[in-house]
Design a protein around this motif. Sequence first.
Motif, PDB file in Angstrom:
ATOM      1  N   TYR A 188      -4.701   6.275 -14.463  1.00 24.95           N
ATOM      2  CA  TYR A 188      -4.841   6.393 -12.996  1.00 24.95           C
ATOM      3  C   TYR A 188      -6.103   5.728 -12.467  1.00 24.95           C
ATOM      4  N   THR A 189      -7.239   5.913 -13.146  1.00 28.97           N
ATOM      5  CA  THR A 189      -8.502   5.377 -12.632  1.00 28.97           C
ATOM      6  C   THR A 189      -8.838   3.988 -13.204  1.00 28.97           C
ATOM      7  N   LEU A 190      -7.974   3.470 -14.077  1.00 32.42           N
ATOM      8  CA  LEU A 190      -8.300   2.205 -14.739  1.00 32.42           C
ATOM      9  C   LEU A 190      -7.743   0.977 -14.018  1.00 32.42           C
ATOM     10  N   ILE A 191      -6.694   1.205 -13.220  1.00 28.93           N
ATOM     11  CA  ILE A 191      -6.016   0.089 -12.535  1.00 28.93           C
ATOM     12  C   ILE A 191      -5.157   0.685 -11.422  1.00 28.93           C
ATOM     13  N   PRO A 192      -5.029   0.001 -10.279  1.00 29.94           N
ATOM     14  CA  PRO A 192      -4.123   0.515  -9.238  1.00 29.94           C
ATOM     15  C   PRO A 192      -2.663   0.451  -9.716  1.00 29.94           C
ATOM     16  N   PRO A 193      -1.776   1.146  -9.021  1.00 32.41           N
ATOM     17  CA  PRO A 193      -0.344   1.132  -9.377  1.00 32.41           C
ATOM     18  C   PRO A 193       0.179  -0.304  -9.409  1.00 32.41           C
ATOM     19  N   HIS A 194       0.950  -0.640 -10.431  1.00 30.40           N
ATOM     20  CA  HIS A 194       1.328  -2.039 -10.619  1.00 30.40           C
ATOM     21  C   HIS A 194       2.626  -2.165 -11.396  1.00 30.40           C
ATOM     22  N   ILE A 195       3.247  -3.334 -11.281  1.00 31.07           N
ATOM     23  CA  ILE A 195       4.333  -3.743 -12.167  1.00 31.07           C
ATOM     24  C   ILE A 195       3.742  -4.767 -13.121  1.00 31.07           C
ATOM     25  N   THR A 196       3.778  -4.489 -14.398  1.00 31.17           N
ATOM     26  CA  THR A 196       3.266  -5.439 -15.384  1.00 31.17           C
ATOM     27  C   THR A 196       4.225  -6.613 -15.508  1.00 31.17           C
ATOM     28  N   LEU A 197       3.717  -7.819 -15.348  1.00 31.81           N
ATOM     29  CA  LEU A 197       4.547  -9.015 -15.566  1.00 31.81           C
ATOM     30  C   LEU A 197       4.329  -9.563 -16.960  1.00 31.81           C
ATOM     31  N   LYS A 198       3.121  -9.325 -17.481  1.00 30.25           N
ATOM     32  CA  LYS A 198       2.826  -9.722 -18.856  1.00 30.25           C
ATOM     33  C   LYS A 198       1.836  -8.734 -19.437  1.00 30.25           C
ATOM     34  N   GLU A 199       2.240  -8.114 -20.526  1.00 28.58           N
ATOM     35  CA  GLU A 199       1.414  -7.113 -21.209  1.00 28.58           C
ATOM     36  C   GLU A 199       0.060  -7.691 -21.588  1.00 28.58           C
ATOM     37  N   ASN A 230      13.779   5.062  -1.829  1.00 26.29           N
ATOM     38  CA  ASN A 230      14.141   3.864  -1.079  1.00 26.29           C
ATOM     39  C   ASN A 230      12.855   3.163  -0.642  1.00 26.29           C
ATOM     40  N   LEU A 231      12.066   2.783  -1.641  1.00 27.64           N
ATOM     41  CA  LEU A 231      10.749   2.204  -1.387  1.00 27.64           C
ATOM     42  C   LEU A 231      10.812   0.687  -1.524  1.00 27.64           C
ATOM     43  N   LYS A 253       0.799  -1.220   0.000  1.00 31.98           N
ATOM     44  CA  LYS A 253       0.000   0.000   0.000  1.00 31.98           C
ATOM     45  C   LYS A 253       0.844   1.289   0.000  1.00 31.98           C
ATOM     46  N   HIS A 254       1.906   1.336   0.794  1.00 26.46           N
ATOM     47  CA  HIS A 254       2.672   2.593   0.872  1.00 26.46           C
ATOM     48  C   HIS A 254       3.289   2.954  -0.487  1.00 26.46           C
ATOM     49  N   VAL A 255       3.641   1.933  -1.269  1.00 29.92           N
ATOM     50  CA  VAL A 255       4.194   2.205  -2.607  1.00 29.92           C
ATOM     51  C   VAL A 255       3.085   2.657  -3.557  1.00 29.92           C
ATOM     52  N   GLN A 256       1.924   1.995  -3.455  1.00 32.66           N
ATOM     53  CA  GLN A 256       0.799   2.382  -4.310  1.00 32.66           C
ATOM     54  C   GLN A 256       0.387   3.834  -4.016  1.00 32.66           C
ATOM     55  N   ASP A 257       0.348   4.193  -2.735  1.00 32.35           N
ATOM     56  CA  ASP A 257      -0.045   5.564  -2.384  1.00 32.35           C
ATOM     57  C   ASP A 257       0.972   6.582  -2.926  1.00 32.35           C
ATOM     58  N   PHE A 258       2.253   6.241  -2.798  1.00 28.89           N
ATOM     59  CA  PHE A 258       3.297   7.119  -3.333  1.00 28.89           C
ATOM     60  C   PHE A 258       3.138   7.282  -4.851  1.00 28.89           C
ATOM     61  N   ALA A 259       2.970   6.163  -5.532  1.00 29.21           N
ATOM     62  CA  ALA A 259       2.848   6.199  -7.001  1.00 29.21           C
ATOM     63  C   ALA A 259       1.607   6.995  -7.415  1.00 29.21           C
ATOM     64  N   ASN A 260       0.509   6.799  -6.704  1.00 28.33           N
ATOM     65  CA  ASN A 260      -0.730   7.496  -7.075  1.00 28.33           C
ATOM     66  C   ASN A 260      -0.613   9.009  -6.952  1.00 28.33           C
ATOM     67  N   SER A 261       0.266   9.490  -6.044  1.00 33.17           N
ATOM     68  CA  SER A 261       0.403  10.945  -5.902  1.00 33.17           C
ATOM     69  C   SER A 261       0.936  11.557  -7.204  1.00 33.17           C
ATOM     70  N   TYR A 262       1.669  10.768  -7.994  1.00 30.00           N
ATOM     71  CA  TYR A 262       2.127  11.227  -9.321  1.00 30.00           C
ATOM     72  C   TYR A 262       1.157  10.821 -10.427  1.00 30.00           C
ATOM     73  N   ARG A 263       0.669   9.574 -10.334  1.00 30.25           N
ATOM     74  CA  ARG A 263      -0.242   9.075 -11.390  1.00 30.25           C
ATOM     75  C   ARG A 263      -1.457   9.981 -11.545  1.00 30.25           C
ATOM     76  N   LYS A 264      -1.946  10.471 -10.420  1.00 27.80           N
ATOM     77  CA  LYS A 264      -3.133  11.335 -10.451  1.00 27.80           C
ATOM     78  C   LYS A 264      -2.952  12.485 -11.441  1.00 27.80           C
ATOM     79  N   ARG A 265      -1.742  13.016 -11.486  1.00 23.80           N
ATOM     80  CA  ARG A 265      -1.474  14.144 -12.388  1.00 23.80           C
ATOM     81  C   ARG A 265      -0.987  13.718 -13.764  1.00 23.80           C
ATOM     82  N   TYR A 266      -0.212  12.638 -13.814  1.00 26.08           N
ATOM     83  CA  TYR A 266       0.550  12.363 -15.048  1.00 26.08           C
ATOM     84  C   TYR A 266       0.192  11.075 -15.783  1.00 26.08           C
ATOM     85  N   ASP A 267      -0.726  10.286 -15.213  1.00 26.95           N
ATOM     86  CA  ASP A 267      -1.033   9.007 -15.861  1.00 26.95           C
ATOM     87  C   ASP A 267      -2.530   8.895 -16.145  1.00 26.95           C
TER      88      ASP A 267
END
Lengths: 169, 169
Positions: A28-39, A140-141, A11-25
């Motif tokens: 943002y509303t289509l999926i929570p912050p994630h690492i894609t393992l398979k496109e 250092n997340l 959660k702490h990483v998702q919250d951090f990422a969302n603070s940027y995604r909200k403005r730049y991605d």
Amino acid sequence: MKYGIAIFPQKHVQDFANSYRKRYDPHYTLIPPHITLKEAFEMDEANLDKAVDHLEKVARESQPFEICFHKVSCFHPTNNVIYLAVKNDQPLRTLHEKINSGILYHPHRYPFTPHLTIGQNMSTDELHDVYGSLRMRSLNLHTEVDRFHLLYQLENGSWSVYQSFLFKG
Amino acid sequence: MKYGIAIFPQKHVQDFANSYRKRYDPHYTLIPPHITLKEAFEMDEANLDKAVDHLEKVARESQPFEICFHKVSCFHPTNNVIYLAVKNDQPLRTLHEKINSGILYHPHRYPFTPHLTIGQNMSTDELHDVYGSLRMRSLNLHTEVDRFHLLYQLENGSWSVYQSFLFKG
């Protein structure tokens, strides 16, 4: 149906990422912050059970590991994506290789580079502005990775989780 | 941390629900269409493993079942929520009772009524308009239920899936 496979960091990483995604991605509303393992890939629902068997096998043989997001990076000029980069990305590469095999093998469009997108579809000017202000920032997340998720895409472009796969190795 | 437990119906139901949620539900972008099995609750992360054990036990003893959304209904005047109502809701009630027990027991604020919200936070006038045009519509949306999901809420109010629990009874 369109499917994808991803890791959701803690959660702490998702919250951090969302603070940027909200403005730049725009995703943002289509999926929570994630690492894609398979496109995203097309798969007939008739093959879903076999794909799940394959993923259960991968998860059963995988051990939990920790990763560290240590800096902001970008794929420019390949594309205008800004992301959190992973310091020790070998376990993610191994996981990707295991998943992208057998019934789920698809050739890559790009070399697989583990990342957590925080901005995309930006103009090149905007990218330079944002990346310029973030690139020197040291992060250092840490997050534990002990599962991945199979998702499918809805008509509106958002993603719904079908199943989680827990590492049992 | 705030957790919740929900069922995501099959894609065709989610797509149908989203066609209304997009206009009438401010939670449209926070979570895919769902049936809440347990309302949002606060839980210390230290209790997460025990909660997961409890949910695994419930899922292990549950059998897949099918439900049918047969009409649009609303909770007015209790609150201005419009939802897809479930014809045969006993299996969902049983599941709710089993989940809301032991370490996950919390008293109810309202009697548990299985539903899939498609509109909320509407003015009473808007509710009457929308419900008036939908209440006579007969639905016949079937979905198989063979799993539920444990989710946690991010700082921006959206929900991220922690784990899926498959029925094995």
